[in-house]
Write a protein that holds these residues in place. Sequence first.
Motif, mmCIF file in Angstrom:
data_model
loop_
_atom_site.group_PDB
_atom_site.id
_atom_site.type_symbol
_atom_site.label_atom_id
_atom_site.label_comp_id
_atom_site.label_asym_id
_atom_site.label_seq_id
_atom_site.Cartn_x
_atom_site.Cartn_y
_atom_site.Cartn_z
ATOM 1 N N CYS A 150 30.977 54.040 37.632
ATOM 2 C CA CYS A 150 30.112 53.910 36.515
ATOM 3 C C CYS A 150 29.994 52.328 36.345
ATOM 4 C CB CYS A 150 30.915 54.560 35.227
ATOM 5 S SG CYS A 150 30.341 54.179 33.779
ATOM 6 N N HIS A 151 28.859 52.118 36.322
ATOM 7 C CA HIS A 151 28.607 50.721 35.939
ATOM 8 C C HIS A 151 28.196 50.147 34.648
ATOM 9 C CE1 HIS A 151 28.231 51.347 40.235
ATOM 10 N NE2 HIS A 151 26.981 52.133 40.256
ATOM 11 N N ASP A 152 28.255 50.880 33.818
ATOM 12 C CA ASP A 152 28.055 50.544 32.261
ATOM 13 C C ASP A 152 29.104 50.848 31.446
ATOM 14 O OD1 ASP A 152 26.826 50.357 29.815
ATOM 15 O OD2 ASP A 152 25.009 49.707 30.790
ATOM 16 N N GLY A 153 29.505 49.852 30.438
ATOM 17 C CA GLY A 153 30.688 50.313 29.830
ATOM 18 C C GLY A 153 30.505 51.582 28.682
ATOM 19 N N LEU A 154 28.960 51.337 28.235
ATOM 20 C CA LEU A 154 28.687 52.600 27.341
ATOM 21 C C LEU A 154 28.692 54.074 27.624
ATOM 22 C CD1 LEU A 154 25.483 50.988 25.647
ATOM 23 C CD2 LEU A 154 27.789 51.508 24.561
ATOM 24 N N LEU A 159 31.685 43.892 31.562
ATOM 25 C CA LEU A 159 30.666 45.050 31.881
ATOM 26 C C LEU A 159 29.440 44.678 30.935
ATOM 27 C CD1 LEU A 159 33.019 47.992 31.692
ATOM 28 C CD2 LEU A 159 31.839 47.079 33.731
ATOM 29 N N PRO A 160 28.395 45.111 31.468
ATOM 30 C CA PRO A 160 27.064 44.979 30.396
ATOM 31 C C PRO A 160 27.284 46.241 29.358
ATOM 32 C CG PRO A 160 26.525 46.269 32.331
ATOM 33 C CD PRO A 160 27.984 45.681 32.565
ATOM 34 N N SER A 161 26.451 45.862 28.309
ATOM 35 C CA SER A 161 26.260 46.634 27.171
ATOM 36 C C SER A 161 27.564 46.993 26.309
ATOM 37 C CB SER A 161 25.984 48.244 27.582
ATOM 38 O OG SER A 161 24.700 48.156 28.223
ATOM 39 N N LEU A 162 28.780 47.139 27.021
ATOM 40 C CA LEU A 162 29.889 47.287 26.183
ATOM 41 C C LEU A 162 31.103 46.804 27.170
ATOM 42 C CD1 LEU A 162 31.255 48.107 23.416
ATOM 43 C CD2 LEU A 162 31.816 50.286 24.843
ATOM 44 N N LEU A 189 36.058 54.490 38.603
ATOM 45 C CA LEU A 189 35.997 53.313 38.711
ATOM 46 C C LEU A 189 34.834 52.718 38.001
ATOM 47 C CD1 LEU A 189 36.359 50.425 40.278
ATOM 48 C CD2 LEU A 189 35.099 51.360 42.341
ATOM 49 N N ILE A 190 35.066 51.661 37.085
ATOM 50 C CA ILE A 190 33.933 51.165 36.213
ATOM 51 C C ILE A 190 33.932 49.793 36.481
ATOM 52 C CG2 ILE A 190 33.306 51.081 33.702
ATOM 53 C CD1 ILE A 190 35.735 52.955 33.210
ATOM 54 N N GLU A 191 32.807 49.496 37.215
ATOM 55 C CA GLU A 191 32.541 48.258 37.679
ATOM 56 C C GLU A 191 30.992 47.776 37.990
ATOM 57 O OE1 GLU A 191 32.179 44.758 38.898
ATOM 58 O OE2 GLU A 191 34.218 45.135 39.291
ATOM 59 N N ASP A 192 30.383 47.008 37.190
ATOM 60 C CA ASP A 192 28.992 46.816 37.271
ATOM 61 C C ASP A 192 28.401 46.069 38.618
ATOM 62 O OD1 ASP A 192 30.202 44.386 36.607
ATOM 63 O OD2 ASP A 192 28.365 43.486 35.682
ATOM 64 N N ASP A 193 29.265 45.431 39.742
ATOM 65 C CA ASP A 193 28.661 45.057 40.871
ATOM 66 C C ASP A 193 28.895 46.231 41.896
ATOM 67 O OD1 ASP A 193 28.916 44.037 43.216
ATOM 68 O OD2 ASP A 193 29.972 42.187 42.744
ATOM 69 N N GLU A 194 27.747 46.875 42.077
ATOM 70 C CA GLU A 194 27.494 47.983 42.950
ATOM 71 C C GLU A 194 27.776 47.734 44.313
ATOM 72 O OE1 GLU A 194 23.890 50.174 42.438
ATOM 73 O OE2 GLU A 194 23.512 49.373 40.356
ATOM 74 N N LYS A 195 28.043 46.597 44.805
ATOM 75 C CA LYS A 195 28.378 46.321 46.035
ATOM 76 C C LYS A 195 29.720 46.382 46.302
ATOM 77 C CE LYS A 195 24.323 43.530 48.038
ATOM 78 N NZ LYS A 195 24.165 42.287 48.640
ATOM 79 N N LEU A 196 30.517 45.812 45.354
ATOM 80 C CA LEU A 196 31.910 45.999 45.295
ATOM 81 C C LEU A 196 32.409 47.196 45.008
ATOM 82 C CD1 LEU A 196 34.670 44.730 45.116
ATOM 83 C CD2 LEU A 196 34.339 44.246 42.616
ATOM 84 N N CYS A 197 31.644 48.049 44.069
ATOM 85 C CA CYS A 197 31.994 49.522 43.863
ATOM 86 C C CYS A 197 32.065 50.474 45.200
ATOM 87 C CB CYS A 197 30.767 50.211 43.138
ATOM 88 S SG CYS A 197 31.561 50.324 41.323
ATOM 89 N N GLU A 198 30.823 50.160 46.074
ATOM 90 C CA GLU A 198 30.680 50.771 47.296
ATOM 91 C C GLU A 198 31.895 50.477 48.265
ATOM 92 O OE1 GLU A 198 27.277 51.361 50.667
ATOM 93 O OE2 GLU A 198 26.767 50.486 49.128
ATOM 94 N N SER A 199 32.140 49.062 48.257
ATOM 95 C CA SER A 199 33.170 48.884 49.140
ATOM 96 C C SER A 199 34.629 49.507 48.668
ATOM 97 C CB SER A 199 33.526 47.379 49.161
ATOM 98 O OG SER A 199 34.561 46.886 50.092
#
Length: 226
Positions: free
Chosen positions: A30-34, A54-57, A5-15
């Motif tokens: 993973c929270h960053d595209g790179l 996503l941030p970075s990439l 799961l590649i998602e920068d919203d950590e709260k959404l990730c946890e859910s």
Amino acid sequence: MRILLIEDDEKLCESLVFYLNGEGYATDTCHDGLDTLSFIKQCDYDLIILDRMLPSLDGLNVLRQIRSKEITTPVLMLTALSDIDNKVEGLDAGADDYLGKPFATQELLARIRALGRRPAQLKNIKQLTVSDVTLDLNTFILTGPSHNCSLSKREAALLEIFLNNMNTLLPRHTILSRVWGPYSPVEDGNLDNYIHFLRRRLKTVGSTLKISTTRGVGYTLEVSHA
């Protein structure tokens, strides 16, 4: 099924991890595209859930990189960009499905099940050969120079990470996150027990590979020259 799961919203990730694990899926985040390609290198995933923003990439470029490496893992793209042009762009870049935000968890799970029904020949080959061993990730059979033996699902997941990172020191927290999940209440002692099991398995099949300990840091899979 193992999901990245590649998602920068950590709260959404946890859910989402909570719901996915509840359905029996093993989920890495993973929270960053790179960082995406390094995750994919370390583990053979059955499905990638990829956020567009996503941030970075950004997710679209992440997707193009994945497909340029001839990685055929199904990709479900998530996005708040719901207009038709963005959907077409994502699908043309190699996404297998598209889900707009916000979405119902039930729909996400249904789409995951649908992608999981893809014909087996369209999925990556689930076999790793490194040095003198071969690990079959469908049957969890480890084959070495003199014997083969069966591994548990957890042992196979742990050995898979080591085989994908030969001669690399893997921190304990990284291993625990990859194998047990980032939010699992696993105790450190469990990892030590499974390392002991893997060392026995490698010895059983007659492999020259060994798992070395860097005390207080982590473990390294390497060839024994003894």
